[in-house]
Design an enzyme around this catalytic site. Sequence first.
Site, PDB file in Angstrom:
ATOM      1  N   ASP A   1      40.215  33.846  41.344  1.00 15.27           N
ATOM      2  CA  ASP A   1      39.297  33.710  40.652  1.00 15.27           C
ATOM      3  C   ASP A   1      39.801  33.438  39.133  1.00 15.27           C
ATOM      4  O   ASP A   1      40.720  34.651  39.319  1.00 15.27           O
ATOM      5  CB  ASP A   1      38.069  34.040  40.627  1.00 15.27           C
ATOM      6  CG  ASP A   1      37.684  35.592  40.479  1.00 15.27           C
ATOM      7  OD1 ASP A   1      38.671  36.005  41.270  1.00 15.27           O
ATOM      8  OD2 ASP A   1      36.897  35.135  39.778  1.00 15.27           O
TER       9      ASP A   1
ATOM     10  N   GLU B   1      36.524  38.022  41.790  1.00 15.04           N
ATOM     11  CA  GLU B   1      36.416  38.793  41.304  1.00 15.04           C
ATOM     12  C   GLU B   1      36.426  39.158  39.851  1.00 15.04           C
ATOM     13  O   GLU B   1      36.010  40.607  39.037  1.00 15.04           O
ATOM     14  CB  GLU B   1      38.125  39.936  41.431  1.00 15.04           C
ATOM     15  CG  GLU B   1      38.545  41.420  40.982  1.00 15.04           C
ATOM     16  CD  GLU B   1      38.555  41.244  38.835  1.00 15.04           C
ATOM     17  OE1 GLU B   1      38.670  42.369  38.575  1.00 15.04           O
ATOM     18  OE2 GLU B   1      38.705  40.341  38.856  1.00 15.04           O
TER      19      GLU B   1
END
EC number: 3.4.11.4
Length: 407
Positions: A79, A172
């Site tokens: 991400d 994350e």
Amino acid sequence: MELAERFINYTQFDTQSNDDSESVPSTSKQLIFAEYLKKELETEGFSDVEMDEMGYIYATLRANTKKEIPTIGFISHYDTSPDCSGANIKARIVKSYDGGDIELSPGIVSSPEKFPELRAHVGEDLIVTDGTTLLGADDKAGIAEIMQAMCWLRDHNEVKHGDIRIGFNPDEEIGRGAHHFDVERFGCQWAYTIDGGDLGDLEYENFNAAGAKVYIKGVSVHTGYAKGKMINANRLACEFNALIPDTEIPESTEGYEGFYHLLGIESRTEEAKLTYIIRDHDRERFEDRKDFIEECARKMNEKYGEGTVNVELKDQYYNMKEKIDPNMHVIEIVLQAMQQCGVPPKVEPIRGGTDGAQLSFKGLPCPNIFAGGVNFHGPYEFVSIQVMEKAVQVITKICEITAAYND
């Protein structure tokens, strides 16, 4: 595939996470890239390739020796930060950077006067954005480096290694990347996140981290008749934030100094929401910071009435140092690898977080190694191809040293 080509290809996927979402992953578009990575791992011939319904990907490069060697892992997140758009990234390579200004787009310039980190990369080939999006080196550079290193080891059977596990995960950037990471399934004695910054970064101390949401209830009344009746949540939001010391914000702190960071304000007269992150390396000071936020709410409620201000606090991760200290061989191997690859190590505390912090507390010691990105989370982000290549070398060397560590 060349390393730079692999990375630039990854940047074409918009994988921005979303802190306001309760789904896993927090955005469905992350799964599009996850499926791509799963297929790539299968195409490259790795074993045990699997992806669960939440987008966590696991794979194995099988050992090429019968010797008993610890199983180790390498992990990166796919991400990108919610702080800056990750859609329609236009990455390009600046060949042999000359040390001057880089025009990203007309009127948008990345300058060493503003970003002195550029000066460390004169003569290198830099991958940059067009100044309208982030680049996504955090942490698609890490993914590209792990993939490249595993492919190299696959093709160089003379370098002996044990089973090596690969892990890629979502979310994350919003502090949830390790929440659903299956440590037991991963099956490693220890691992490394490839999610650090510039050349030589090695991190095994990080912030203790929490998120705070401050909800303010206002009372909306016609402005002509508001005296003694209106409670303007917009104004109270400003008043609450003014209680935060301006010496304890990211702009005023460095090293081991903690902070409160106002991520955003949503407000109108009737209601407001302030979103903060709270950070400190020291666990006791971290707890004090959370207490301080609640004390600010108590002061506001004394002034404006009970229930006017409510705080929701949620711990995100803790300082991994206490879990790494008993396992310092994990660090010694990296230091050896860097030395043998000609990389000067920079062991510094992370002024941020990494999935490795949570994973360490889940029983998987997991320090963080450089991936090469600089100026994360913004349009001036860049990464050096030469630094990425060094990261690949360090990863392969770690695997080689681990195979001989107990000899």
